[in-house]
Design a protein around this motif. Structure first.
Motif, mmCIF file in Angstrom:
data_model
loop_
_atom_site.group_PDB
_atom_site.id
_atom_site.type_symbol
_atom_site.label_atom_id
_atom_site.label_comp_id
_atom_site.label_asym_id
_atom_site.label_seq_id
_atom_site.Cartn_x
_atom_site.Cartn_y
_atom_site.Cartn_z
ATOM 1 N N ALA A 278 58.347 46.739 44.804
ATOM 2 C CA ALA A 278 58.533 45.288 44.905
ATOM 3 C C ALA A 278 57.253 44.619 45.412
ATOM 4 C CB ALA A 278 59.701 44.967 45.833
ATOM 5 N N TYR A 279 56.550 45.291 46.318
ATOM 6 C CA TYR A 279 55.291 44.783 46.864
ATOM 7 C C TYR A 279 54.236 44.621 45.767
ATOM 8 C CZ TYR A 279 50.946 44.955 49.628
ATOM 9 O OH TYR A 279 49.713 44.710 50.166
ATOM 10 N N PHE A 280 54.338 45.455 44.729
ATOM 11 C CA PHE A 280 53.346 45.399 43.657
ATOM 12 C C PHE A 280 53.556 44.225 42.715
ATOM 13 C CE2 PHE A 280 51.500 49.299 44.985
ATOM 14 C CZ PHE A 280 50.239 49.306 44.412
ATOM 15 N N VAL A 281 54.322 43.250 43.167
ATOM 16 C CA VAL A 281 54.302 41.944 42.507
ATOM 17 C C VAL A 281 52.937 41.290 42.719
ATOM 18 C CG1 VAL A 281 55.150 40.593 44.468
ATOM 19 C CG2 VAL A 281 55.657 39.828 42.171
ATOM 20 N N ALA A 282 52.195 41.780 43.727
ATOM 21 C CA ALA A 282 50.916 41.171 44.117
ATOM 22 C C ALA A 282 49.920 41.038 42.965
ATOM 23 C CB ALA A 282 50.299 41.950 45.281
ATOM 24 N N PRO A 283 49.578 42.110 42.243
ATOM 25 C CA PRO A 283 48.568 41.943 41.185
ATOM 26 C C PRO A 283 49.017 41.019 40.060
ATOM 27 C CG PRO A 283 49.541 44.135 41.116
ATOM 28 C CD PRO A 283 49.996 43.511 42.387
ATOM 29 N N PHE A 284 50.321 40.935 39.842
ATOM 30 C CA PHE A 284 50.816 40.065 38.780
ATOM 31 C C PHE A 284 50.773 38.592 39.210
ATOM 32 C CE2 PHE A 284 53.151 44.160 38.445
ATOM 33 C CZ PHE A 284 52.433 44.656 37.380
ATOM 34 N N VAL A 285 51.092 38.338 40.480
ATOM 35 C CA VAL A 285 50.967 36.972 41.007
ATOM 36 C C VAL A 285 49.499 36.559 40.991
ATOM 37 C CG1 VAL A 285 51.219 35.524 43.063
ATOM 38 C CG2 VAL A 285 53.053 37.095 42.416
ATOM 39 N N ALA A 286 48.624 37.472 41.413
ATOM 40 C CA ALA A 286 47.190 37.158 41.425
ATOM 41 C C ALA A 286 46.671 36.894 40.016
ATOM 42 C CB ALA A 286 46.416 38.308 42.066
ATOM 43 N N ALA A 287 47.120 37.706 39.053
ATOM 44 C CA ALA A 287 46.677 37.514 37.670
ATOM 45 C C ALA A 287 47.188 36.204 37.095
ATOM 46 C CB ALA A 287 47.162 38.689 36.809
ATOM 47 N N ALA A 288 48.427 35.824 37.488
ATOM 48 C CA ALA A 288 49.009 34.579 36.981
ATOM 49 C C ALA A 288 48.307 33.356 37.565
ATOM 50 C CB ALA A 288 50.498 34.530 37.313
ATOM 51 N N LEU A 289 47.857 33.457 38.818
ATOM 52 C CA LEU A 289 47.228 32.311 39.485
ATOM 53 C C LEU A 289 45.711 32.247 39.271
ATOM 54 C CD1 LEU A 289 49.114 32.288 42.928
ATOM 55 C CD2 LEU A 289 49.503 30.812 40.946
ATOM 56 N N ALA A 290 45.106 33.358 38.884
ATOM 57 C CA ALA A 290 43.649 33.405 38.747
ATOM 58 C C ALA A 290 43.078 32.324 37.827
ATOM 59 C CB ALA A 290 43.215 34.795 38.275
ATOM 60 N N PRO A 291 43.732 32.002 36.695
ATOM 61 C CA PRO A 291 43.172 30.940 35.838
ATOM 62 C C PRO A 291 43.109 29.580 36.540
ATOM 63 C CG PRO A 291 44.763 32.253 34.618
ATOM 64 C CD PRO A 291 44.889 32.657 36.052
ATOM 65 N N PHE A 292 44.033 29.338 37.457
ATOM 66 C CA PHE A 292 44.071 28.043 38.148
ATOM 67 C C PHE A 292 43.185 28.029 39.400
ATOM 68 C CE2 PHE A 292 48.173 28.971 36.143
ATOM 69 C CZ PHE A 292 48.249 27.932 35.227
ATOM 70 N N VAL A 293 43.117 29.168 40.073
ATOM 71 C CA VAL A 293 42.349 29.241 41.323
ATOM 72 C C VAL A 293 40.897 29.638 41.070
ATOM 73 C CG1 VAL A 293 42.206 30.354 43.588
ATOM 74 C CG2 VAL A 293 44.448 29.810 42.612
ATOM 75 N N LEU A 294 40.697 30.582 40.137
ATOM 76 C CA LEU A 294 39.364 31.124 39.912
ATOM 77 C C LEU A 294 38.771 30.709 38.562
ATOM 78 C CD1 LEU A 294 40.079 34.773 41.113
ATOM 79 C CD2 LEU A 294 39.092 32.898 42.452
ATOM 80 N N SER A 295 39.517 29.893 37.807
ATOM 81 C CA SER A 295 39.077 29.444 36.478
ATOM 82 C C SER A 295 38.829 30.607 35.523
ATOM 83 C CB SER A 295 37.805 28.582 36.600
ATOM 84 O OG SER A 295 38.052 27.443 37.394
ATOM 85 N N GLU A 296 39.606 31.676 35.687
ATOM 86 C CA GLU A 296 39.492 32.806 34.778
ATOM 87 C C GLU A 296 40.282 32.520 33.498
ATOM 88 O OE1 GLU A 296 40.701 36.390 36.680
ATOM 89 O OE2 GLU A 296 38.974 36.438 38.042
ATOM 90 N N ARG A 297 39.847 33.141 32.407
ATOM 91 C CA ARG A 297 40.514 32.933 31.121
ATOM 92 C C ARG A 297 41.826 33.714 31.079
ATOM 93 N NH1 ARG A 297 39.986 34.993 25.756
ATOM 94 N NH2 ARG A 297 38.578 36.608 26.541
ATOM 95 N N LEU A 298 42.891 33.042 30.689
ATOM 96 C CA LEU A 298 44.206 33.677 30.592
ATOM 97 C C LEU A 298 44.428 34.127 29.148
ATOM 98 C CD1 LEU A 298 46.770 34.373 32.194
ATOM 99 C CD2 LEU A 298 47.728 32.174 31.467
ATOM 100 N N THR A 299 44.408 35.437 28.923
ATOM 101 C CA THR A 299 44.564 35.986 27.575
ATOM 102 C C THR A 299 46.018 36.389 27.327
ATOM 103 O OG1 THR A 299 44.077 38.239 28.298
ATOM 104 C CG2 THR A 299 42.204 36.852 27.661
ATOM 105 N N PHE A 300 46.327 36.562 26.064
ATOM 106 C CA PHE A 300 47.699 36.951 25.699
ATOM 107 C C PHE A 300 48.102 38.295 26.305
ATOM 108 C CE2 PHE A 300 50.732 38.932 22.725
ATOM 109 C CZ PHE A 300 51.787 38.040 22.875
ATOM 110 N N PRO A 301 47.224 39.325 26.274
ATOM 111 C CA PRO A 301 47.605 40.596 26.907
ATOM 112 C C PRO A 301 47.903 40.454 28.396
ATOM 113 C CG PRO A 301 45.745 40.927 25.439
ATOM 114 C CD PRO A 301 45.943 39.449 25.543
ATOM 115 N N ILE A 302 47.137 39.596 29.092
ATOM 116 C CA ILE A 302 47.383 39.389 30.520
ATOM 117 C C ILE A 302 48.731 38.713 30.719
ATOM 118 C CG2 ILE A 302 46.645 38.127 32.574
ATOM 119 C CD1 ILE A 302 44.963 40.547 32.068
ATOM 120 N N VAL A 303 49.058 37.728 29.884
ATOM 121 C CA VAL A 303 50.369 37.066 29.973
ATOM 122 C C VAL A 303 51.487 38.089 29.790
ATOM 123 C CG1 VAL A 303 51.923 35.410 28.881
ATOM 124 C CG2 VAL A 303 49.516 34.818 29.223
#
Length: 292
Positions: free
Chosen positions: A111-136
């Motif tokens: 359950a704790y490993f929700v962390a990388p998925f939350v980080a990946a979901a927020l990275a485009p908004f916080v870090l301006s990273e590109r959100l690709t289909f595989p990441i989604v």
């Protein structure tokens, strides 16, 4: 990605293999620390355990950091960012300990490993990273895996929500770490985190009561060593192998949690939990590969 591939080719195979071994070892050390914390929850308040963990880590890390970096070990560069990241880390570990009071280690860490998925979901908004289909797809798959582990329609233990909260806090810690410049050496950052964590948790530990803490000093010493060892192993791993190769190995922590939970506490994941773990591992590997 091309640069990462080029870096991978420049690394000798034996050094990359050593990096993989060190990273795998680090991932197996962390659940040992959590297993000790779970053992102590039968006798000590969670805040006291968290406080003792940071005190023990400080006793181990501070002398080493001061020998390496002098005063910078106590007042590292980028103090504001170091403080913010430490507070997120302290909160994450503490609420995770609330979870493992009753939740099996494998379930809690999954359950704790929700962390990388939350980080990946927020990275485009916080870090301006590109959100690709595989990441989604990976993020959605990861959340589905966590929901399967949570099992809201079956044998649900509400304490597992503490592990989810711990993962969310750690996701913000990951984002804060990537936002901040690498201003302080890793060992100095570790020493500062340990000291500040101990200070922040002191009033909570006094409020909760120290109980029979004197009977657990040996366990706290082991926790301090394990916490510092896991950090040191991961630092060393990144010196020998590129991040893109090492990133998927963080999910070995779930496997290690299964082993520790079974050997120490007799907890074996149900088929339902194994399914969730498999989904999380697959989604996590995709996130790591596509972001490397």
């Amino acid at each position: 990605m091309a640069e990462s591939v080029a870096d991978d080719k420049q690394q000798p195979v034996d050094r990359v293999l050593l990096g993989l071994v060190l990273m795998a070892a680090a991932m197996f050390v962390i659940p040992l620390r959590d297993g000790i914390a779970k053992h102590m929850t039968d006798a000590l308040p969670v805040f006291t355990i968290a406080w003792g963990t940071y005190v023990a880590a400080a006793i181990v890390a501070v002398p080493i950091a001061m020998r390496l970096h002098g005063r910078e070990a106590l007042l590292p560069a980028g103090l504001k960012s170091q403080t913010a990241r430490t507070l997120l880390l302290v909160g994450s570990m503490t609420v995770f300990f609330f979870s493992i009071r009753t939740v099996p280690l494998a379930n809690a860490i999954s359950a704790y490993f929700v962390a990388p998925f939350v980080a990946a979901a927020l990275a485009p908004f916080v870090l301006s990273e590109r959100l690709t289909f595989p990441i989604v797809c990976a993020v959605v798959g990861g959340f589905i895996g966590v929901i399967i582990v949570l099992r809201p329609d079956g044998d649900f233990d509400a304490n597992i929500l503490w592990a989810v909260l711990a993962g969310i806090l750690f996701a913000f810690y990951m984002l804060a770490t990537r936002l901040a410049a690498r201003q302080a050496p890793p060992m100095a950052a570790l020493a500062y985190q340990a000291l500040l964590g101990a200070l922040v948790l002191t009033p909570f530990a006094l409020w909760s009561g120290v109980g029979e803490i004197s009977s657990y000093l040996g366990w706290f010493a082991a926790v301090g060593v394990l916490q510092s060892l896991s950090h040191g192993l991961s630092i060393a791993a990144f010196r020998f192998a590129p991040a893109g190769i090492l990133a998927p190995l963080v999910y070995l922590e779930i496997v290690a949690a299964v082993v520790v939970g079974f050997v120490v506490f007799g907890d074996w994941p149900s088929a339902h939990t194994w399914l969730g773990i498999a989904v999380i591992l697959c989604a996590g590997a995709l996130v790591a590969i596509k972001r490397s």
